[in-house]
Scaffold this active site. Sequence first.
Site, PDB file in Angstrom:
ATOM      1  N   ASP A  43       0.826  -1.216   0.000  1.00  0.00           N
ATOM      2  CA  ASP A  43       0.000   0.000   0.000  1.00  0.00           C
ATOM      3  C   ASP A  43       0.860   1.266   0.000  1.00  0.00           C
ATOM      4  OD1 ASP A  43      -2.249  -1.550  -0.002  1.00  0.00           O
ATOM      5  OD2 ASP A  43      -2.644  -1.367   2.140  1.00  0.00           O
ATOM      6  N   SER A  88     -12.388  -2.126  -8.044  1.00  0.00           N
ATOM      7  CA  SER A  88     -11.661  -2.088  -6.770  1.00  0.00           C
ATOM      8  C   SER A  88     -12.263  -0.967  -5.920  1.00  0.00           C
ATOM      9  CB  SER A  88     -10.184  -1.817  -7.085  1.00  0.00           C
ATOM     10  OG  SER A  88      -9.446  -1.787  -5.902  1.00  0.00           O
ATOM     11  N   LEU A  89     -11.601  -0.580  -4.873  1.00  0.00           N
ATOM     12  CA  LEU A  89     -12.056   0.548  -4.048  1.00  0.00           C
ATOM     13  C   LEU A  89     -10.893   1.498  -3.848  1.00  0.00           C
ATOM     14  CD1 LEU A  89     -13.921  -1.407  -1.215  1.00  0.00           C
ATOM     15  CD2 LEU A  89     -15.007   0.139  -2.861  1.00  0.00           C
ATOM     16  N   GLU A 118     -19.563  -0.849   6.325  1.00  0.00           N
ATOM     17  CA  GLU A 118     -19.435  -2.314   6.362  1.00  0.00           C
ATOM     18  C   GLU A 118     -18.005  -2.689   6.716  1.00  0.00           C
ATOM     19  OE1 GLU A 118     -20.547  -3.617   2.385  1.00  0.00           O
ATOM     20  OE2 GLU A 118     -22.172  -2.165   2.389  1.00  0.00           O
ATOM     21  N   LYS A 120     -14.528  -4.456   6.107  1.00  0.00           N
ATOM     22  CA  LYS A 120     -13.823  -4.849   4.883  1.00  0.00           C
ATOM     23  C   LYS A 120     -13.209  -6.230   5.129  1.00  0.00           C
ATOM     24  CE  LYS A 120     -10.689  -3.235   1.332  1.00  0.00           C
ATOM     25  NZ  LYS A 120      -9.837  -4.423   1.245  1.00  0.00           N
ATOM     26  N   LYS A 291     -19.876   3.355   2.069  1.00  0.00           N
ATOM     27  CA  LYS A 291     -20.566   3.501   0.777  1.00  0.00           C
ATOM     28  C   LYS A 291     -21.695   4.514   0.919  1.00  0.00           C
ATOM     29  CE  LYS A 291     -19.720  -1.375  -0.184  1.00  0.00           C
ATOM     30  NZ  LYS A 291     -20.256  -2.729  -0.284  1.00  0.00           N
ATOM     31  N   LYS A 315      -8.365   1.816   5.367  1.00  0.00           N
ATOM     32  CA  LYS A 315      -7.493   0.684   5.702  1.00  0.00           C
ATOM     33  C   LYS A 315      -6.918   0.886   7.088  1.00  0.00           C
ATOM     34  CE  LYS A 315      -6.976  -1.826   1.796  1.00  0.00           C
ATOM     35  NZ  LYS A 315      -5.802  -2.291   1.111  1.00  0.00           N
TER      36      LYS A 315
HETATM   37  P1  NAD Z   1      -8.914  -3.487  -1.969  1.00  0.00           P
HETATM   38  O1  NAD Z   1      -8.677  -4.756  -1.217  1.00  0.00           O
HETATM   39  O2  NAD Z   1      -8.229  -2.304  -1.444  1.00  0.00           O
HETATM   40  O3  NAD Z   1     -10.509  -3.196  -2.054  1.00  0.00           O
HETATM   41  C1  NAD Z   1     -11.437  -3.798  -2.941  1.00  0.00           C
HETATM   42  C2  NAD Z   1     -11.906  -5.143  -2.496  1.00  0.00           C
HETATM   43  O4  NAD Z   1     -12.403  -5.101  -1.177  1.00  0.00           O
HETATM   44  C3  NAD Z   1     -13.114  -5.640  -3.274  1.00  0.00           C
HETATM   45  O5  NAD Z   1     -12.773  -6.147  -4.519  1.00  0.00           O
HETATM   46  C4  NAD Z   1     -13.621  -6.701  -2.358  1.00  0.00           C
HETATM   47  O6  NAD Z   1     -12.960  -7.909  -2.691  1.00  0.00           O
HETATM   48  C5  NAD Z   1     -13.142  -6.278  -0.991  1.00  0.00           C
HETATM   49  N1  NAD Z   1     -14.201  -6.069   0.020  1.00  0.00           N
HETATM   50  C6  NAD Z   1     -14.196  -6.618   1.268  1.00  0.00           C
HETATM   51  N2  NAD Z   1     -15.270  -6.267   1.966  1.00  0.00           N
HETATM   52  C7  NAD Z   1     -16.018  -5.463   1.154  1.00  0.00           C
HETATM   53  C8  NAD Z   1     -17.261  -4.795   1.311  1.00  0.00           C
HETATM   54  N3  NAD Z   1     -17.946  -4.854   2.453  1.00  0.00           N
HETATM   55  N4  NAD Z   1     -17.724  -4.070   0.276  1.00  0.00           N
HETATM   56  C9  NAD Z   1     -17.031  -3.986  -0.882  1.00  0.00           C
HETATM   57  N5  NAD Z   1     -15.834  -4.600  -1.097  1.00  0.00           N
HETATM   58  C10 NAD Z   1     -15.333  -5.336  -0.095  1.00  0.00           C
HETATM   59  O7  NAD Z   1      -8.553  -3.608  -3.424  1.00  0.00           O
HETATM   60  P2  NAD Z   1      -7.994  -4.801  -4.267  1.00  0.00           P
HETATM   61  O8  NAD Z   1      -7.908  -4.251  -5.617  1.00  0.00           O
HETATM   62  O9  NAD Z   1      -8.753  -6.059  -4.033  1.00  0.00           O
HETATM   63  O10 NAD Z   1      -6.568  -5.118  -3.678  1.00  0.00           O
HETATM   64  C11 NAD Z   1      -5.629  -4.192  -3.413  1.00  0.00           C
HETATM   65  C12 NAD Z   1      -5.034  -4.577  -2.102  1.00  0.00           C
HETATM   66  O11 NAD Z   1      -4.467  -5.880  -2.201  1.00  0.00           O
HETATM   67  C13 NAD Z   1      -3.924  -3.639  -1.756  1.00  0.00           C
HETATM   68  O12 NAD Z   1      -4.393  -2.568  -1.025  1.00  0.00           O
HETATM   69  C14 NAD Z   1      -2.962  -4.536  -1.010  1.00  0.00           C
HETATM   70  O13 NAD Z   1      -3.222  -4.406   0.386  1.00  0.00           O
HETATM   71  C15 NAD Z   1      -3.281  -5.915  -1.481  1.00  0.00           C
HETATM   72  N6  NAD Z   1      -2.177  -6.383  -2.326  1.00  0.00           N
HETATM   73  C16 NAD Z   1      -1.093  -6.850  -1.692  1.00  0.00           C
HETATM   74  C17 NAD Z   1      -0.005  -7.288  -2.422  1.00  0.00           C
HETATM   75  C18 NAD Z   1       1.192  -7.850  -1.692  1.00  0.00           C
HETATM   76  O14 NAD Z   1       2.172  -8.180  -2.351  1.00  0.00           O
HETATM   77  N7  NAD Z   1       1.159  -7.968  -0.398  1.00  0.00           N
HETATM   78  C19 NAD Z   1      -0.028  -7.236  -3.824  1.00  0.00           C
HETATM   79  C20 NAD Z   1      -1.164  -6.736  -4.458  1.00  0.00           C
HETATM   80  C21 NAD Z   1      -2.235  -6.300  -3.701  1.00  0.00           C
END
Ligand code: NAD
Length: 332
Positions: A43, A88-89, A118, A120, A291, A315
């Site tokens: 992040d 995504s968000l 909600e 996450k 939301k 986050k």
């Molecule tokens: P995100 O996790 O920041 O947010 C979007 C996701 O949140 C949605 O797709 C859904 O799956 C989830 N979600 C959970 N509860 C929810 C709710 N109540 N309402 C709506 N959505 C909900 O975005 P992302 O695109 O899924 O992933 C990015 C994140 O993944 C990064 O912020 C990072 O922390 C992680 N990541 C980590 C690595 C690593 O190497 N550690 C690599 C890539 C991504």
Amino acid sequence: MASHEISFDQAKTRVDELVSKLDQYSHEYYVLDQPTIPDEEYDKLYRELVELEEAYPELTQNNSPTQRVGGTLLEGFEKVAHDTPMLSLDNAFSEDELMAFDRRVAQLVDGPYSYHCELKIDGLAVSLKYENGNLQQAVTRGDGTVGENVTANVRTIKSIPLTLKKPLTLEARGEIYMPKSSFIALNEKREEQGEAVFANPRNAAAGTLRNLDPKVTASRNLSVFLYALTNVSEQPVDTQDAALTMLDQLGLKTNPERKVFESMSDVWSFVEDYQEKRTSLPYEIDGIVIKVNELNNQEKAGYTVKAPRWAIAYKFPAEEARTTIREVEWSV
Ligand code: NAD
């Protein structure tokens, strides 16, 4: 050095470096289900890239992770296009950033609105399609436009009904996750058998759902929380709150820890409350999703290429209990 203090050439070199690093981390996270760095570190690098792209918009590449959702798709599963993209968000990391989000919403909506808060859930997003009340298809988010057909695996998850309580045609979206207790038990078993352990419940859930053998999925305890209702044959709802109540009534499991607020300062109290409570929950959460509650206001706010403008994910900062698990994880 702050992004506005560096020269164009320095920024360009750093942007190239960040895009390539984040690309590698995303591949390890989304495709291999084996991250090599903690999410908080990912992040931080992502945020640095966003700031550089804001300072020098001409440096934004098409393949930048800021322009794309998720990762590449796994071989072995049928690819299915989503009817509407699974986005995504945008993220916020402080109260100030939430307040800035609220000011943007006020401008876009231009009228009264409220927020639906909600948890996450730290799992992976899935779309479930029901036709006349029967589960027809389950697809992962994938790259947001196209996902993997994981229907055979999803049919083994006991909390996902094969038949709804009413014969409706609809699409429900939510998060598949592995409860903390199942994750610990699974890793203990894997360790005993000399197999590689999963880094965290999210990766265990992803590895389990995207396993080519449905018997493996069936043998591990996955569960679900649904958080969105789309493309429903009859649409009697006009708020996110009512949509989740309807999902519940149809037998689709939603998370009960949710609430509607009129102001961002009340939202912030909810955030702080769950920051305290998160370790005592039986599943992992990595933040709070906020939301806009009214669907007509969501429509007014609209979307960017990657995320809705009517929602944001706050986050949580890295917390100690998680860091302890992670210290063990990252050393294996
Ligand atoms: P995100 O996790 O920041 O947010 C979007 C996701 O949140 C949605 O797709 C859904 O799956 C989830 N979600 C959970 N509860 C929810 C709710 N109540 N309402 C709506 N959505 C909900 O975005 P992302 O695109 O899924 O992933 C990015 C994140 O993944 C990064 O912020 C990072 O922390 C992680 N990541 C980590 C690595 C690593 O190497 N550690 C690599 C890539 C991504």
